[in-house]
Design an enzyme around this catalytic site. Structure first.
Site, mmCIF file in Angstrom:
data_model
loop_
_atom_site.group_PDB
_atom_site.id
_atom_site.type_symbol
_atom_site.label_atom_id
_atom_site.label_comp_id
_atom_site.label_asym_id
_atom_site.label_seq_id
_atom_site.Cartn_x
_atom_site.Cartn_y
_atom_site.Cartn_z
ATOM 1 N N HIS A 150 0.830 -1.210 0.000
ATOM 2 C CA HIS A 150 0.000 0.000 0.000
ATOM 3 C C HIS A 150 0.865 1.261 0.000
ATOM 4 C CE1 HIS A 150 -3.208 -2.738 1.344
ATOM 5 N NE2 HIS A 150 -4.063 -1.783 1.030
ATOM 6 N N ASN A 181 8.024 -4.529 3.522
ATOM 7 C CA ASN A 181 6.613 -4.199 3.694
ATOM 8 C C ASN A 181 6.116 -4.571 5.083
ATOM 9 O OD1 ASN A 181 3.907 -3.478 3.008
ATOM 10 N ND2 ASN A 181 3.471 -5.584 2.451
#
Length: 305
Positions: A150, A181
């Protein structure tokens, strides 16, 4: 003032200073730094076109009806003006060539971080507002070895299920190293949320970088992987620019760069602080001119205490 590029430290056995490259035009000679002028003496402020509506929109007020919170993210204008899209919870500029966003801006405050929204109800999905030639798909990521990382984080928008759903458009994600991440980058996202306890508003701009590096022939090249049948570009690095508003109107600026590789999550986040001009030069974006239109009190934090 100490700059991060003057430090020697290793990320998974590789010197970050080799990978980042954004400080190539900067110097580690402290004697050449201005002693008292601060940010404005170091950065040329060049006027750029802006969207008038963006700079004049009032911040979202709690209890407002029929105004989505993404309008508040427009307060400081846009770092660029190409392919701008507005979602429930963020504003983005899409890069059709790389099949990911060039940048995403969102506003965080205690109100956006609380609510009943649940990411278990969300699924990654194609962005049908993007031409089929220029969009990424879930199949591009399957078996690629990269997470769908994201840019505007889902956890930043618990206030509304649709707002959280919108963060799962593939136009809001980039191929991201899984270790990064799930660890160091996740820590940076959590830190951004924690700042809402100390600042009136936290504006976060996030995006990919594709930085040059030296090759064995002595020349510098911009080289990055692509994944899937749609050739989704894998960034070499990611940036976050934080615009922090204090109650009395002062603004602080913190800018971070992380390489898209495994990073030891124990490394303090302050070690990833970089001068904002290095991100502007590397990305082709401009932040400072827009911020200076809204405040005369800007403090750039380029190293932690």
């Amino acid at each position: 003032m100490h700059r991060v590029f003057c430090s020697r430290w290793v990320v998974s056995g590789v010197s970050l200073t080799v990978g980042i490259g954004v400080g190539a035009t900067l110097t580690c000679d402290r004697h050449n730094e201005p002693q008292d002028g601060g940010l404005l003496d170091r950065i040329p402020i060049i006027p750029i076109p802006s969207v008038n509506a963006a700079s004049e929109i009032s911040p979202y007020q709690p209890g407002q009806i029929a105004v989505n919170k993404s309008t508040a993210a427009m307060k400081y204008g846009f770092p660029s003006l190409s392919n701008i899209k507005t979602r429930e919870s963020y504003v983005t500029s899409y890069d059709p060539r790389n099949r990911t966003a060039a940048w995403v801006i969102e506003q965080l405050n205690p109100e956006t971080l609380t609510g009943t929204s649940d990411r278990k109800n969300c699924n990654f999905k194609e962005d049908e507002t993007v031409h089929v030639y220029h969009r990424s798909t879930n199949s591009d990521y399957k078996g690629s070895g990269f997470d769908r990382g994201h840019l505007a984080a889902a956890a930043n928008h618990k206030w509304n299920q649709k707002a959280m759903d919108d963060t799962f458009y593939l136009s809001n994600v980039s191929p991201q190293n899984p270790h990064l991440n799930q660890n160091a980058w996740n820590n940076l996202e959590k830190y951004c949320r924690s700042l809402t306890k100390h600042y009136q508003n936290v504006f976060v701009c996030t995006g990919p970088l594709y930085l040059p590096r030296h090759e064995p022939d002595g020349k510098m090249y911009v080289k990055y992987q692509v994944v899937g049948t749609n050739h989704v570009a894998v960034p070499t690095h990611f940036f976050k620019v934080l615009i922090l508003e204090k109650q009395r109107g002062d603004v602080e600026l913190r800018s971070y760069v992380m390489p898209n590789m495994p990073v030891d999550e124990k490394i303090p986040l302050e070690r990833f602080l970089v001068p904002i001009e290095s991100i502007e030069r590397a990305s082709g974006l401009l932040f400072v001119p827009n911020i200076m239109k809204r405040t005369s009190s800007l403090k750039a934090i380029t190293a932690g205490p």
